[in-house]
Design a protein around this motif. Structure first.
Motif, PDB file in Angstrom:
ATOM      1  N   ILE A   1      -1.060  13.079   1.657  1.00 13.48           N
ATOM      2  CA  ILE A   1      -0.376  12.596   3.062  1.00 13.48           C
ATOM      3  C   ILE A   1       1.391  12.306   2.673  1.00 13.48           C
ATOM      4  CG2 ILE A   1       0.203  11.490   5.064  1.00 13.48           C
ATOM      5  CD1 ILE A   1      -2.565  12.130   5.231  1.00 13.48           C
ATOM      6  N   THR A   2       2.062  12.230   1.253  1.00 13.84           N
ATOM      7  CA  THR A   2       3.342  12.187   0.865  1.00 13.84           C
ATOM      8  C   THR A   2       3.704  13.748   1.490  1.00 13.84           C
ATOM      9  OG1 THR A   2       3.238  10.113   0.395  1.00 13.84           O
ATOM     10  CG2 THR A   2       5.360  11.178   0.219  1.00 13.84           C
ATOM     11  N   ASP A   3       2.818  14.313   0.315  1.00 13.69           N
ATOM     12  CA  ASP A   3       2.843  15.493   0.131  1.00 13.69           C
ATOM     13  C   ASP A   3       2.601  16.822   1.003  1.00 13.69           C
ATOM     14  OD1 ASP A   3       2.926  15.304  -2.782  1.00 13.69           O
ATOM     15  OD2 ASP A   3       0.917  15.678  -3.408  1.00 13.69           O
TER      16      ASP A   3
ATOM     17  N   GLY B   1       4.494   0.536   1.111  1.00 13.86           N
ATOM     18  CA  GLY B   1       5.233   0.759  -0.116  1.00 13.86           C
ATOM     19  C   GLY B   1       6.149   2.360   0.036  1.00 13.86           C
ATOM     20  N   PHE B   2       7.001   2.257  -1.449  1.00 19.78           N
ATOM     21  CA  PHE B   2       8.072   2.914  -1.248  1.00 19.78           C
ATOM     22  C   PHE B   2       9.043   3.255  -0.312  1.00 19.78           C
ATOM     23  CE2 PHE B   2       7.701   7.930   0.330  1.00 19.78           C
ATOM     24  CZ  PHE B   2       8.598   8.562  -0.497  1.00 19.78           C
ATOM     25  N   ILE B   3       8.922   2.400   1.176  1.00 19.94           N
ATOM     26  CA  ILE B   3       9.845   2.930   1.545  1.00 19.94           C
ATOM     27  C   ILE B   3      11.279   1.309   1.992  1.00 19.94           C
ATOM     28  CG2 ILE B   3       8.617   3.986   3.424  1.00 19.94           C
ATOM     29  CD1 ILE B   3       8.256   2.291   5.661  1.00 19.94           C
TER      30      ILE B   3
ATOM     31  N   GLY C   1       3.977   8.020   6.139  1.00 24.67           N
ATOM     32  CA  GLY C   1       2.756   7.805   5.903  1.00 24.67           C
ATOM     33  C   GLY C   1       2.247   6.142   5.676  1.00 24.67           C
ATOM     34  N   GLU C   2       3.415   5.734   4.741  1.00 24.23           N
ATOM     35  CA  GLU C   2       3.152   3.695   4.139  1.00 24.23           C
ATOM     36  C   GLU C   2       2.897   3.115   5.872  1.00 24.23           C
ATOM     37  OE1 GLU C   2       4.366   6.219   1.847  1.00 24.23           O
ATOM     38  OE2 GLU C   2       3.266   5.557  -0.161  1.00 24.23           O
ATOM     39  N   ARG C   3       3.814   3.845   6.683  1.00 20.10           N
ATOM     40  CA  ARG C   3       4.057   3.257   7.916  1.00 20.10           C
ATOM     41  C   ARG C   3       2.437   3.526   8.507  1.00 20.10           C
ATOM     42  NH1 ARG C   3       8.514   5.921  10.485  1.00 20.10           N
ATOM     43  NH2 ARG C   3       7.805   5.067  12.378  1.00 20.10           N
TER      44      ARG C   3
ATOM     45  N   GLY D   1      12.037   6.846  -4.278  1.00 21.44           N
ATOM     46  CA  GLY D   1      11.144   7.969  -5.108  1.00 21.44           C
ATOM     47  C   GLY D   1      10.274   8.354  -5.282  1.00 21.44           C
ATOM     48  N   ARG D   2       9.572   9.087  -5.267  1.00 21.96           N
ATOM     49  CA  ARG D   2       7.999   9.317  -5.424  1.00 21.96           C
ATOM     50  C   ARG D   2       7.258   8.569  -6.413  1.00 21.96           C
ATOM     51  NH1 ARG D   2       5.720  13.864  -3.236  1.00 21.96           N
ATOM     52  NH2 ARG D   2       3.766  12.590  -3.443  1.00 21.96           N
ATOM     53  N   GLY D   3       6.343   8.101  -5.941  1.00 18.18           N
ATOM     54  CA  GLY D   3       5.895   6.530  -6.356  1.00 18.18           C
ATOM     55  C   GLY D   3       6.518   5.691  -6.281  1.00 18.18           C
ATOM     56  N   GLY D   4       6.904   5.192  -5.257  1.00 17.42           N
ATOM     57  CA  GLY D   4       7.667   4.217  -5.630  1.00 17.42           C
ATOM     58  C   GLY D   4       6.742   2.895  -4.856  1.00 17.42           C
ATOM     59  N   SER D   5       5.485   3.653  -4.595  1.00 20.88           N
ATOM     60  CA  SER D   5       4.997   1.992  -4.183  1.00 20.88           C
ATOM     61  C   SER D   5       5.101   1.004  -5.368  1.00 20.88           C
ATOM     62  CB  SER D   5       3.873   2.285  -3.773  1.00 20.88           C
ATOM     63  OG  SER D   5       4.125   2.608  -3.081  1.00 20.88           O
ATOM     64  N   ASP D   6       4.856   1.836  -6.823  1.00 15.59           N
ATOM     65  CA  ASP D   6       5.204   0.226  -7.743  1.00 15.59           C
ATOM     66  C   ASP D   6       6.411  -0.420  -7.744  1.00 15.59           C
ATOM     67  OD1 ASP D   6       2.473   1.390  -8.878  1.00 15.59           O
ATOM     68  OD2 ASP D   6       3.823   2.634  -9.645  1.00 15.59           O
TER      69      ASP D   6
ATOM     70  N   VAL E   1       1.003  -0.969  -0.134  1.00 17.42           N
ATOM     71  CA  VAL E   1      -0.002   0.109   0.298  1.00 17.42           C
ATOM     72  C   VAL E   1       0.974   1.520   0.245  1.00 17.42           C
ATOM     73  CG1 VAL E   1      -2.173  -0.682   1.302  1.00 17.42           C
ATOM     74  CG2 VAL E   1      -0.194   0.093   2.799  1.00 17.42           C
ATOM     75  N   SER E   2       0.152   2.564  -1.251  1.00 18.75           N
ATOM     76  CA  SER E   2       0.481   3.499  -0.392  1.00 18.75           C
ATOM     77  C   SER E   2       0.395   4.382   0.239  1.00 18.75           C
ATOM     78  CB  SER E   2       0.552   4.183  -1.490  1.00 18.75           C
ATOM     79  OG  SER E   2       1.011   4.253  -3.029  1.00 18.75           O
ATOM     80  N   ALA E   3       1.006   5.685   1.013  1.00 17.32           N
ATOM     81  CA  ALA E   3       0.740   6.659   2.060  1.00 17.32           C
ATOM     82  C   ALA E   3      -1.288   6.312   1.250  1.00 17.32           C
ATOM     83  CB  ALA E   3       1.123   7.511   2.694  1.00 17.32           C
ATOM     84  N   MET E   4      -1.998   7.156   1.876  1.00 21.02           N
ATOM     85  CA  MET E   4      -2.939   7.604   1.675  1.00 21.02           C
ATOM     86  C   MET E   4      -3.492   9.002   0.965  1.00 21.02           C
ATOM     87  SD  MET E   4      -5.285   7.462   5.049  1.00 21.02           S
ATOM     88  CE  MET E   4      -7.157   8.479   4.668  1.00 21.02           C
TER      89      MET E   4
HETATM   90  N1  ASP Z   1       3.350   7.429  -1.353  1.00 21.34           N
HETATM   91  C1  ASP Z   1       4.795   8.247  -2.138  1.00 21.34           C
HETATM   92  C2  ASP Z   1       4.704   8.737  -2.841  1.00 21.34           C
HETATM   93  O1  ASP Z   1       3.304   9.754  -3.122  1.00 21.34           O
HETATM   94  C3  ASP Z   1       4.884   6.748  -2.829  1.00 21.34           C
HETATM   95  C4  ASP Z   1       3.329   5.863  -3.906  1.00 21.34           C
HETATM   96  O2  ASP Z   1       2.671   6.692  -3.511  1.00 21.34           O
HETATM   97  O3  ASP Z   1       3.931   5.542  -4.412  1.00 21.34           O
HETATM   98  O4  ASP Z   1       5.368   9.585  -3.961  1.00 21.34           O
END
Ligand code: ASP
Ligand code: MG
Length: 469
Positions: A46-48, A195-197, A129-131, A209-214, A40-43
């Motif tokens: 939330i990361t922003d 995800g992401f961490i 956020g992810e935690r 990196g941003r969007g790192g959950s993929d 899972v990503s953060a909601m």
């Molecule tokens: N939460 C992180 C971001 O916004 C990772 C992700 O959403 O994939 O970059």
């Protein structure tokens, strides 16, 4: 052993309603897979907000970061109150939110004192956020009767110390992932992984990196030798064009990794190729699916799709660019001009998106972000001062407000006449093509157009090449 990794992006787990929907999806598919991992990503947002709180602290704006932290508490409290009926589970989740946000306040206070935030500090802060969300989503799964446990990816994914863009050590990651997750599968549990961490070998928190959950999903898919990886998002799949510009854009059923790479490079908001390379190399298919329309099959991405319809696949654009041209009759046949041109560009740090040279060799043109144009021209004028004085080079100039429009598809390589049809479509409508380049992979053809022509060009080319067959 049938193994699946499912990833839910920020919108797919961005509210109590979305989390409920995601949980229902997990429950529906869980019986079909012996080993199911959820990432899972953060909601959403939330990361922003976490980054903004660190930035507010760095510039000394205490009330701004306190307000952001209060908002973060409200967002998570609301989701938990809606998802988890009162009781021990709810109490302990709210307590965890408080603990994590107290941690965040402490970080922000120390950033405030120091007056700066380091990349390492940002990774620790954004990891929250992810935690938090892995705990919430896992609780939502238990709530509907699944056995589930949150797992912090810092114990699974081991990286270098390149904060904010860390690279995994796949061997160490593989052994940690397997030794932590296998016992959970054996116990019939669905792990919900952040995800992401990630973390360094010493346990310092890093991010991918941003969007790192993929990327997390792809790394875990590889390490678990998964049969498939699914990423759940808020659209039906990868589209043939931006539907806001091209109303009859449609979902692409099947796409190759090379096509995804070209699309990502040329501005489409698809998966970052770096993030999915691990699973493609291992020949694990990746599906992009819609959380809010789960029965729709989505887009399947593989190394080499079976079906080759002879059609191009998609169109994407990057607007607001500048095309710089170095031109002069004295350039004809002079070796080294191109090399010196691009060295001069490289010294400014600008990245070149596309290059085109006429065969007359009297000019070289390339496209860069407009923000770099002034520096690039100054650097070129310095490099070519002698040639300019001798009039071997007549001028170095930039044309602003241009768009790169790229047509992507394996068919470009196999099917004669694709380029002719593209130009035919534009010819009928009086759109002027400023420059052309074909990628050496032959998976794409790019055109430079005026920004003002780009949307029409996209619609005409889509109608000609991608209309439903
Ligand atoms: N939460 C992180 C971001 O916004 C990772 C992700 O959403 O994939 O970059
Ligand atoms: Mg995201």
């Amino acid at each position: 052993m049938k193994t699946l990794v499912m990833k839910f992006g920020g919108t797919s787990v961005g509210s109590a309603d979305a989390i409920r929907q995601a949980a229902a999806i997990v429950k529906e598919y869980a019986p079909n897979w012996e080993r199911l991992t959820v990432v899972v990503s953060a909601m959403r947002g939330i990361t922003d907000a976490l980054i903004q709180s660190a930035q507010a602290a760095a510039r000394g704006d205490q009330s701004a970061y306190q307000a952001l932290i209060a908002d973060l508490q409200v967002r998570h409290y609301e989701a938990i109150m809606e998802l988890i009926p009162s009781g021990e589970e709810r109490k302990s989740l709210l307590e965890i939110v408080n603990q994590h946000l107290n941690e965040l306040s402490a970080y922000c206070n120390s950033i405030h004192v120091l007056g700066e935030v380091t990349p390492r500090g940002l990774d620790t802060i954004t990891s929250l956020g992810e935690r938090l969300n892995a705990r919430v989503v896992s609780a939502a799964l238990r709530q509907i009767g699944l056995k589930s446990q949150p797992v912090n990816a810092t114990g699974l994914i081991i990286t270098d110390a390149n904060f904010q863009n860390a690279a995994p050590d796949m061997e160490a990651t593989r052994s940690r992932t397997r030794s932590k997750l296998m016992p959970l599968f054996d116990a019939g549990s669905v792990p919900v992984v952040t995800g992401f961490i990630s973390a360094t070998p010493d346990g310092v928190i890093t991010t991918l990196g941003r969007g790192g959950s993929d990327y997390t999903a792809a790394i875990l898919g590889t390490c678990l030798d998964a049969d498939e990886v699914w990423t759940w998002t808020d659209v039906d799949g990868v589209m043939t064009a931006d539907p806001r510009v091209v109303p009859d854009a449609r979902v692409i059923p099947e796409l190759s990794f090379s096509e995804v790479s070209e699309l990502a490079y040329f501005g489409a908001k698809v998966l970052h190729p770096k993030t999915i390379r691990p699973i493609i190399e291992q020949d694990i298919p990746l599906w992009v699916k819609n959380t809010f329309n789960p029965s729709y099959p989505g887009t399947r991405i593989t190394a080499a799709p079976q079906s080759d319809s002879g059609q191009v696949t998609a169109i994407s654009t990057i607007p607001n660019l500048s095309m710089v041209t170095v031109e002069g009759r004295g350039m004809l046949g002079v070796p080294g001009i191109a090399a010196r041109t691009f060295s001069a560009v490289a010294r400014t740090g600008a990245s070149v998106l596309m290059i085109s040279q006429a065969s007359s060799e009297q000019s070289i043109s390339f496209v860069i972000p407009t923000a770099n144009a002034t520096n690039v021209i100054a650097s070129l004028e310095a490099e070519m001062s002698l040639e300019l004085a001798r009039r071997d080079i007549d001028r170095i100039w930039s044309k602003d407000d241009v768009t790169i429009l790229t047509v992507v598809g394996a068919a470009i390589r196999n099917t004669p006449g694709v380029a002719a049809r593209i130009f035919g479509a534009l010819g009928k409508t009086d759109i002027n093509v400023i420059a052309i380049a074909q990628g050496s992979s032959e998976y794409s053809i790019s055109l430079v157009l005026a920004d003002t022509d780009a949307q029409n060009a996209m619609r005409y080319i889509h109608a000609e090449m991608l209309a439903d067959v």
